[in-house]
Design an enzyme around this catalytic site. Sequence first.
Site, PDB file in Angstrom:
ATOM      1  N   ASN A   1      29.989  39.575  37.257  1.00  0.00           N
ATOM      2  CA  ASN A   1      30.912  38.903  36.336  1.00  0.00           C
ATOM      3  C   ASN A   1      31.610  37.784  37.097  1.00  0.00           C
ATOM      4  O   ASN A   1      32.499  38.031  37.900  1.00  0.00           O
ATOM      5  CB  ASN A   1      31.935  39.938  35.825  1.00  0.00           C
ATOM      6  N   TRP A   2      31.182  36.534  36.833  1.00  0.00           N
ATOM      7  CA  TRP A   2      31.713  35.401  37.598  1.00  0.00           C
ATOM      8  C   TRP A   2      33.144  35.043  37.201  1.00  0.00           C
ATOM      9  O   TRP A   2      33.798  34.277  37.903  1.00  0.00           O
ATOM     10  CB  TRP A   2      30.829  34.174  37.397  1.00  0.00           C
ATOM     11  N   LYS A   3      33.582  35.501  36.052  1.00  0.00           N
ATOM     12  CA  LYS A   3      34.902  35.113  35.532  1.00  0.00           C
ATOM     13  C   LYS A   3      34.994  33.575  35.485  1.00  0.00           C
ATOM     14  O   LYS A   3      34.004  32.913  35.198  1.00  0.00           O
ATOM     15  CB  LYS A   3      36.019  35.758  36.357  1.00  0.00           C
TER      16      LYS A   3
ATOM     17  N   HIS B   1      36.717  43.415  28.546  1.00  0.00           N
ATOM     18  CA  HIS B   1      37.138  43.425  29.945  1.00  0.00           C
ATOM     19  C   HIS B   1      38.660  43.525  30.004  1.00  0.00           C
ATOM     20  O   HIS B   1      39.361  42.979  29.143  1.00  0.00           O
ATOM     21  CB  HIS B   1      36.653  42.148  30.645  1.00  0.00           C
TER      22      HIS B   1
ATOM     23  N   GLU C   1      40.791  42.019  31.611  1.00  0.00           N
ATOM     24  CA  GLU C   1      41.491  40.728  31.584  1.00  0.00           C
ATOM     25  C   GLU C   1      41.595  40.186  30.160  1.00  0.00           C
ATOM     26  O   GLU C   1      42.568  39.510  29.808  1.00  0.00           O
ATOM     27  CB  GLU C   1      40.786  39.742  32.529  1.00  0.00           C
TER      28      GLU C   1
ATOM     29  N   GLU D   1      35.912  50.635  34.367  1.00  0.00           N
ATOM     30  CA  GLU D   1      36.603  49.800  35.341  1.00  0.00           C
ATOM     31  C   GLU D   1      38.085  50.157  35.368  1.00  0.00           C
ATOM     32  O   GLU D   1      38.857  49.668  34.532  1.00  0.00           O
ATOM     33  CB  GLU D   1      36.465  48.324  34.963  1.00  0.00           C
TER      34      GLU D   1
ATOM     35  N   GLY E   1      39.794  43.784  41.523  1.00  0.00           N
ATOM     36  CA  GLY E   1      40.320  42.710  42.370  1.00  0.00           C
ATOM     37  C   GLY E   1      41.356  43.160  43.375  1.00  0.00           C
ATOM     38  O   GLY E   1      41.999  42.327  44.009  1.00  0.00           O
TER      39      GLY E   1
ATOM     40  N   SER F   1      36.327  46.424  42.635  1.00  0.00           N
ATOM     41  CA  SER F   1      36.242  46.302  44.091  1.00  0.00           C
ATOM     42  C   SER F   1      34.947  46.882  44.666  1.00  0.00           C
ATOM     43  O   SER F   1      34.954  47.457  45.757  1.00  0.00           O
ATOM     44  CB  SER F   1      37.481  46.918  44.761  1.00  0.00           C
TER      45      SER F   1
ATOM     46  N   GLY G   1      32.864  41.854  40.331  1.00  0.00           N
ATOM     47  CA  GLY G   1      33.592  40.608  40.139  1.00  0.00           C
ATOM     48  C   GLY G   1      33.515  39.750  41.390  1.00  0.00           C
ATOM     49  O   GLY G   1      32.524  39.050  41.635  1.00  0.00           O
ATOM     50  N   GLY G   2      34.545  39.828  42.222  1.00  0.00           N
ATOM     51  CA  GLY G   2      34.659  38.961  43.404  1.00  0.00           C
ATOM     52  C   GLY G   2      33.394  38.912  44.253  1.00  0.00           C
ATOM     53  O   GLY G   2      32.938  37.829  44.641  1.00  0.00           O
TER      54      GLY G   2
HETATM   55  P1  PGA Z   1      36.195  43.030  41.212  1.00  0.00           P
HETATM   56  O1  PGA Z   1      36.153  42.793  39.622  1.00  0.00           O
HETATM   57  O2  PGA Z   1      34.789  43.426  41.629  1.00  0.00           O
HETATM   58  O3  PGA Z   1      36.597  41.696  41.783  1.00  0.00           O
HETATM   59  O4  PGA Z   1      37.171  44.105  41.477  1.00  0.00           O
HETATM   60  C1  PGA Z   1      35.437  43.650  38.779  1.00  0.00           C
HETATM   61  C2  PGA Z   1      35.542  43.151  37.362  1.00  0.00           C
HETATM   62  O5  PGA Z   1      36.583  42.615  36.981  1.00  0.00           O
HETATM   63  O6  PGA Z   1      34.571  43.303  36.576  1.00  0.00           O
END
Ligand code: PGA
Length: 264
Positions: free
Chosen positions: A14-16, A106, A108, A176, A182, A222, A243-244
């Site tokens: 997930n590049w966001k 998600h 967010e 998640e 994050g 993470s 994510g990251g």
């Molecule tokens: P993260 O994000 O791997 O940076 O913790 C996961 C996500 O938001 O899907």
Amino acid sequence: MTTTGTRLPLIAGNWKLNLDHLQAIAFVQKLAWSLKDAAVDFDAVEVAVFPPFTDIRSVQTLVSADKLPIAYGAQDVSQHDTGAYTGEISGAFLKALECRYVIIGHSERRTLHAEGDDVVAAKTAAALKHGLVPVICVGETADDLETHGPSAVPVAQLTAALADVAADADIVVAYEPVWAIGSGKAATPEQAEQVAARLREVVAEALGADAAAATRILYGGSVKANNIAGFMRQPNVDGALVGGASLDIQEFSAISRFHQHVGV
Ligand code: PGA
């Protein structure tokens, strides 16, 4: 043979809000080379990227021209098909770009865009209607964890999302924990397994035993190359939503090669 039996593990990036369409082209090309160099067996793992909307056409063109073994999807979809909805993108548009997946709910989006369970359910229905596989995200905050324990909130969120889903629908669930996203503080493999097992029961209750056996349940929060193996050893964890670490080609490629880590 993996611990997930017949479910093909999915490693989803997930590049966001990162990488424009030119950066996306370079990134996907390099990722494909990296996976090829490492002789990744695509019969044993599916690798998917989730770029911003404005990148998807470029990714589609590249993947299709070079026949890259990388799936892609969008990070969100409108619950509406068409009409006066400024800024929205419909499932039909994503399907026209040959997206396989779309992330829904998600944390967010739930937090920053106030998307509640009703919106998540409507978006899930919209995705399925247009032939997209929804990656339905659920998870508890640190407060929820303290007040209700680990499973209650994810179970309620998934139950709501699946209320009107047909038994033969192709879905992916992503557990998640919000406190792990994050933060660098991933859940333990045992915590992830405990909730994933409960979520599989929810799928069984809502869609039946066959759907529960077939549905992939991912862990997200993470995930890194150095902790993926522990999650993938769990019988109910069928992949990761990253994510990251999905923005670092070497790291994401290493996560996708989890089979090569000890004992998996
Ligand atoms: P993260 O994000 O791997 O940076 O913790 C996961 C996500 O938001 O899907």
